[in-house]
Design a protein around this motif. Structure first.
Motif, short mmCIF file in Angstrom:
data_model
loop_
_atom_site.label_atom_id
_atom_site.label_comp_id
_atom_site.label_asym_id
_atom_site.label_seq_id
_atom_site.Cartn_x
_atom_site.Cartn_y
_atom_site.Cartn_z
N MET A 78 -26.77 -8.17 9.15
CA MET A 78 -26.22 -8.59 7.91
C MET A 78 -26.43 -9.90 7.57
O MET A 78 -26.34 -10.56 6.28
CB MET A 78 -24.66 -8.52 8.34
N ASN A 118 -29.23 -11.50 7.76
CA ASN A 118 -30.44 -11.49 6.96
C ASN A 118 -30.31 -11.06 5.39
O ASN A 118 -30.82 -11.75 4.52
CB ASN A 118 -31.43 -10.52 7.52
N GLU A 119 -29.45 -10.10 5.18
CA GLU A 119 -28.97 -9.79 3.98
C GLU A 119 -28.32 -10.78 2.97
O GLU A 119 -28.78 -11.03 1.92
CB GLU A 119 -28.14 -8.40 3.92
N GLY A 123 -31.02 -13.39 2.10
CA GLY A 123 -31.81 -12.94 0.95
C GLY A 123 -31.08 -13.03 -0.41
O GLY A 123 -31.65 -13.37 -1.37
N MET A 124 -29.76 -12.87 -0.37
CA MET A 124 -28.88 -12.81 -1.25
C MET A 124 -28.82 -14.50 -1.94
O MET A 124 -28.87 -14.76 -2.85
CB MET A 124 -27.33 -12.35 -1.15
N LEU A 169 -19.96 -8.04 -2.65
CA LEU A 169 -20.99 -7.36 -3.34
C LEU A 169 -20.94 -6.72 -4.45
O LEU A 169 -21.98 -6.63 -5.29
CB LEU A 169 -21.16 -6.00 -2.30
N TYR A 201 -21.96 -9.82 -6.62
CA TYR A 201 -23.46 -9.84 -6.84
C TYR A 201 -24.22 -8.69 -7.65
O TYR A 201 -25.06 -9.34 -8.59
CB TYR A 201 -24.04 -9.25 -5.23
#
Length: 132
Positions: free
Chosen positions: A1, A3-4, A7-8, A91, A94
């Motif tokens: 998570m 890494n995600e 990335g965001m 989320l 986002y």
């Protein structure tokens, strides 16, 4: 998570850059508009020029609001990176920001095209080629 979320965070920085580019081009348009207003132009064009000025100012406002949303989102994102607990609200924000960035880019492209068309029709001596 993590890494995600990283990335965001990277995507967040890309959004900031997009807004900076839109803002710079909008400044250029307002400068071009100011240049036209200093020229001797048919007064019948004044309403059109005021219309574009209003659109440029509205775009400034939209860019400012999105910049603020991204700033708030960045703070939340950094907090989540430390806790590693994704939240559905996060989320959703986002996705909402992603849609808003897409929307403002589309609106700006339309504004650019409208302004270029207007300049080439109303002020053939003021080349639209020098814009964006």
């Amino acid at each position: 998570m993590k890494n995600e979320l990283s990335g965001m965070l990277h995507q967040n920085e890309a959004w900031k850059e997009i807004l900076k580019q839109l803002e710079n081009e909008n400044i250029f348009f307002k400068t071009k508009l100011t240049d036209i207003l200093t020229m001797d132009f048919p007064k019948v064009q004044l309403a059109h020029l005021e219309f574009f000025q209003s659109r440029f100012l509205k775009m400034d406002s939209q860019i400012g609001l999105l910049r603020h949303e991204i700033r708030e989102y960045t703070i939340l994102l950094k907090q989540l990176l430390q806790t590693d607990r994704p939240e559905q609200e996060f989320l959703n924000r986002y996705r909402n920001l992603e849609e808003n960035i897409f929307s403002i880019r589309e609106s700006f492209h339309l504004l650019r095209a409208d302004f270029q068309d207007y300049l080439s029709d109303a002020f053939p001596g003021v080349s639209a080629k020098h814009i964006g």
